[in-house]
Write a protein that holds these residues in place. Structure first.
Motif, mmCIF file in Angstrom:
data_model
loop_
_atom_site.group_PDB
_atom_site.id
_atom_site.type_symbol
_atom_site.label_atom_id
_atom_site.label_comp_id
_atom_site.label_asym_id
_atom_site.label_seq_id
_atom_site.Cartn_x
_atom_site.Cartn_y
_atom_site.Cartn_z
ATOM 1 N N VAL A 63 0.843 -1.201 0.000
ATOM 2 C CA VAL A 63 0.000 0.000 0.000
ATOM 3 C C VAL A 63 0.879 1.252 0.000
ATOM 4 C CG1 VAL A 63 -1.885 1.201 1.149
ATOM 5 C CG2 VAL A 63 -1.786 -1.292 1.229
ATOM 6 N N LEU A 64 1.987 1.213 0.727
ATOM 7 C CA LEU A 64 2.925 2.342 0.730
ATOM 8 C C LEU A 64 3.416 2.637 -0.686
ATOM 9 C CD1 LEU A 64 5.873 2.901 3.193
ATOM 10 C CD2 LEU A 64 6.311 2.899 0.743
ATOM 11 N N PHE A 65 3.821 1.599 -1.427
ATOM 12 C CA PHE A 65 4.282 1.786 -2.806
ATOM 13 C C PHE A 65 3.181 2.403 -3.670
ATOM 14 C CE2 PHE A 65 7.542 -1.939 -2.654
ATOM 15 C CZ PHE A 65 8.466 -1.103 -2.062
ATOM 16 N N ALA A 66 1.976 1.873 -3.540
ATOM 17 C CA ALA A 66 0.873 2.338 -4.386
ATOM 18 C C ALA A 66 0.578 3.818 -4.149
ATOM 19 C CB ALA A 66 -0.374 1.496 -4.121
ATOM 20 N N VAL A 67 0.548 4.218 -2.881
ATOM 21 C CA VAL A 67 0.245 5.616 -2.563
ATOM 22 C C VAL A 67 1.397 6.531 -2.960
ATOM 23 C CG1 VAL A 67 -0.210 7.234 -0.671
ATOM 24 C CG2 VAL A 67 -1.376 5.019 -0.733
ATOM 25 N N TYR A 68 2.632 6.089 -2.721
ATOM 26 C CA TYR A 68 3.768 6.927 -3.098
ATOM 27 C C TYR A 68 3.856 7.091 -4.620
ATOM 28 C CZ TYR A 68 8.452 8.849 -3.402
ATOM 29 O OH TYR A 68 9.525 9.664 -3.684
ATOM 30 N N ALA A 69 3.547 6.027 -5.352
ATOM 31 C CA ALA A 69 3.572 6.109 -6.816
ATOM 32 C C ALA A 69 2.547 7.112 -7.334
ATOM 33 C CB ALA A 69 3.307 4.735 -7.419
ATOM 34 N N GLU A 70 1.416 7.229 -6.650
ATOM 35 C CA GLU A 70 0.348 8.133 -7.094
ATOM 36 C C GLU A 70 0.556 9.562 -6.620
ATOM 37 O OE1 GLU A 70 -2.256 7.681 -9.099
ATOM 38 O OE2 GLU A 70 -1.594 5.632 -9.521
ATOM 39 N N THR A 71 1.145 9.743 -5.435
ATOM 40 C CA THR A 71 1.211 11.075 -4.822
ATOM 41 C C THR A 71 2.609 11.663 -4.740
ATOM 42 O OG1 THR A 71 1.490 10.237 -2.562
ATOM 43 C CG2 THR A 71 -0.779 10.436 -3.403
ATOM 44 N N GLY A 72 3.628 10.797 -4.682
ATOM 45 C CA GLY A 72 4.990 11.287 -4.482
ATOM 46 C C GLY A 72 5.231 11.817 -3.080
ATOM 47 N N SER A 73 4.318 11.547 -2.152
ATOM 48 C CA SER A 73 4.420 12.043 -0.780
ATOM 49 C C SER A 73 4.799 10.911 0.165
ATOM 50 C CB SER A 73 3.083 12.654 -0.333
ATOM 51 O OG SER A 73 3.089 12.912 1.055
ATOM 52 N N HIS A 74 5.920 11.078 0.849
ATOM 53 C CA HIS A 74 6.323 10.064 1.816
ATOM 54 C C HIS A 74 5.386 10.050 3.031
ATOM 55 C CE1 HIS A 74 9.986 8.861 -0.190
ATOM 56 N NE2 HIS A 74 10.375 10.123 -0.278
ATOM 57 N N LEU A 75 4.860 11.225 3.403
ATOM 58 C CA LEU A 75 3.964 11.280 4.558
ATOM 59 C C LEU A 75 2.661 10.538 4.287
ATOM 60 C CD1 LEU A 75 4.459 14.962 5.797
ATOM 61 C CD2 LEU A 75 5.312 12.854 6.849
ATOM 62 N N LEU A 76 2.074 10.742 3.111
ATOM 63 C CA LEU A 76 0.849 10.020 2.766
ATOM 64 C C LEU A 76 1.125 8.523 2.627
ATOM 65 C CD1 LEU A 76 -0.832 12.430 0.179
ATOM 66 C CD2 LEU A 76 -1.513 11.998 2.556
ATOM 67 N N ALA A 77 2.272 8.190 2.046
ATOM 68 C CA ALA A 77 2.631 6.776 1.920
ATOM 69 C C ALA A 77 2.822 6.151 3.304
ATOM 70 C CB ALA A 77 3.905 6.633 1.093
ATOM 71 N N GLY A 78 3.393 6.931 4.244
ATOM 72 C CA GLY A 78 3.564 6.429 5.602
ATOM 73 C C GLY A 78 2.236 6.164 6.280
ATOM 74 N N LEU A 79 1.273 7.065 6.076
ATOM 75 C CA LEU A 79 -0.066 6.841 6.624
ATOM 76 C C LEU A 79 -0.680 5.577 6.030
ATOM 77 C CD1 LEU A 79 -1.576 10.439 6.707
ATOM 78 C CD2 LEU A 79 -1.044 8.986 8.674
ATOM 79 N N ALA A 80 -0.485 5.386 4.737
ATOM 80 C CA ALA A 80 -1.032 4.196 4.080
ATOM 81 C C ALA A 80 -0.395 2.923 4.637
ATOM 82 C CB ALA A 80 -0.806 4.285 2.576
ATOM 83 N N PHE A 81 0.891 3.005 4.961
ATOM 84 C CA PHE A 81 1.571 1.831 5.504
ATOM 85 C C PHE A 81 0.978 1.379 6.827
ATOM 86 C CE2 PHE A 81 4.756 0.219 8.485
ATOM 87 C CZ PHE A 81 5.026 -0.999 7.863
ATOM 88 N N SER A 82 0.252 2.247 7.508
ATOM 89 C CA SER A 82 -0.324 1.884 8.805
ATOM 90 C C SER A 82 -1.185 0.628 8.722
ATOM 91 C CB SER A 82 -1.144 3.040 9.381
ATOM 92 O OG SER A 82 -2.252 3.355 8.562
ATOM 93 N N VAL A 83 -1.639 0.268 7.517
ATOM 94 C CA VAL A 83 -2.366 -0.992 7.330
ATOM 95 C C VAL A 83 -1.557 -2.161 7.908
ATOM 96 C CG1 VAL A 83 -3.160 -2.649 5.580
ATOM 97 C CG2 VAL A 83 -3.648 -0.208 5.308
ATOM 98 N N GLY A 84 -0.252 -2.142 7.694
ATOM 99 C CA GLY A 84 0.597 -3.222 8.185
ATOM 100 C C GLY A 84 0.662 -3.269 9.695
ATOM 101 N N PHE A 85 0.837 -2.106 10.336
ATOM 102 C CA PHE A 85 0.906 -2.073 11.797
ATOM 103 C C PHE A 85 -0.444 -2.370 12.432
ATOM 104 C CE2 PHE A 85 4.874 0.860 12.252
ATOM 105 C CZ PHE A 85 5.686 -0.229 11.998
ATOM 106 N N ILE A 86 -1.518 -1.942 11.794
ATOM 107 C CA ILE A 86 -2.854 -2.258 12.316
ATOM 108 C C ILE A 86 -3.075 -3.767 12.275
ATOM 109 C CG2 ILE A 86 -5.333 -2.044 11.862
ATOM 110 C CD1 ILE A 86 -4.730 0.829 10.859
ATOM 111 N N ALA A 87 -2.675 -4.399 11.175
ATOM 112 C CA ALA A 87 -2.808 -5.849 11.066
ATOM 113 C C ALA A 87 -2.009 -6.550 12.155
ATOM 114 C CB ALA A 87 -2.357 -6.314 9.685
ATOM 115 N N LEU A 88 -0.791 -6.073 12.407
ATOM 116 C CA LEU A 88 0.033 -6.660 13.470
ATOM 117 C C LEU A 88 -0.652 -6.563 14.829
ATOM 118 C CD1 LEU A 88 3.606 -5.354 12.593
ATOM 119 C CD2 LEU A 88 2.956 -7.745 12.777
ATOM 120 N N ALA A 89 -1.228 -5.388 15.108
ATOM 121 C CA ALA A 89 -1.846 -5.164 16.414
ATOM 122 C C ALA A 89 -3.077 -6.024 16.617
ATOM 123 C CB ALA A 89 -2.201 -3.686 16.579
#
Length: 274
Positions: A63-89
């Motif tokens: 998800v991080l790759f997909a969002v960064y490819a579309e937006t070029g924003s590391h902050l938005l990509a970081g928010l998108a990556f939260s899917v992984g940490f939510i799954a872990l929790a």
């Protein structure tokens, strides 16, 4: 010993400071109990939970790759990556860098051994890397348009020299992930745990801190995609990042928590020895 027994003991000794101390005691008891359970896992359990953790983080990287490819924003990509940490929790899988606070506290409380801690750390680390490596291969095959994004993202890590900035980024990542663990274990609310996961993802992935597992998976994706560097370049970055993640997590967040819980640890060790 149950939390209400600890509270009663403090009341009898006249050292209870009220509701805040009771909440701290409950959180401490929960951490020790969970840490002991994790330390006593078999090798099969350690490796499988580590594999699951690596796969879940890899989904976040996708998800991080997909969002960064579309937006070029590391902050938005970081928010998108939260899917992984939510799954872990929510799935209660195991991430190597989340093994600093909880199991170490259990060992300090006399509820586990250093050998068990070593087994948990080594098995989880291997499981995370293998599970992540496998899923990143699948991601690269399924989404060829993301290959260039993976290579660009990975270059930030493998091209970094071992200097004060790199060391600081890795040390801060250890603090950040362990603080996320601390926040999640300070509440029983799934909503609050999700908020902590989002904050952790924003700090770690959004700011491109050097995290040994998350960023290794980014590098693995790039290697699967034909990156102009190799596994040796990854290893040269990985060894110091792992050690500094551990240093940040253990010598800042975990150490402060252990110092704060000194009296509780003494009571717990006495109970364990009885």
């Amino acid at each position: 010993m149950a939390a209400h027994d600890h509270a009663q003991a403090r009341s009898e000794l006249g050292d209870s400071d009220g509701p805040q101390e009771d909440q701290l005691q409950e959180a401490f008891d929960a951490i020790v109990s969970e840490g002991a359970q994790r330390l006593h896992r078999t090798w099969r359990e350690v490796l499988t939970t580590g594999l699951a953790g690596g796969i879940e983080v890899a989904v976040g990287v996708l998800v991080l790759f997909a969002v960064y490819a579309e937006t070029g924003s590391h902050l938005l990509a970081g928010l998108a990556f939260s899917v992984g940490f939510i799954a872990l929790a929510l799935a209660r899988s195991e991430l190597f860098t989340e093994g600093f606070l909880v199991p170490v506290t259990a060992v300090a409380a006399g509820r586990g051994s250093l050998a068990q801690l070593g087994k948990l750390w080594s098995g989880t680390l291997v499981g995370n890397l293998v599970g992540g490596w496998l899923l990143m291969w699948l991601v690269v095959q399924a989404f060829p348009d993301l290959r260039a994004t993976a290579i660009t993202s990975a270059t930030h890590f493998v091209d970094a020299p071992l200097d004060l900035q790199s060391a600081s980024l890795a040390f801060l990542a250890g603090i950040g992930i362990t603080l996320m663990t601390r926040m999640q274990h300070g509440t029983t609310s799934d909503v609050a745990k999700i908020v902590a996961a989002v904050v952790g993802a924003l700090v770690l992935a959004g700011l491109q801190l050097f995290h040994s597992i998350l960023d290794s998976l980014i590098v693995f994706a790039a290697l699967h995609a034909g990156a102009p560097f190799g596994y040796g370049d990854w290893a040269a970055w990985f060894w110091y990042t792992t050690l500094l993640n551990m240093a940040g997590g253990l010598f800042v967040v975990t150490l402060l928590r252990l110092v704060r819980s000194k009296d509780m640890l003494q009571r717990e060790r006495a109970d364990a020895a009885a």
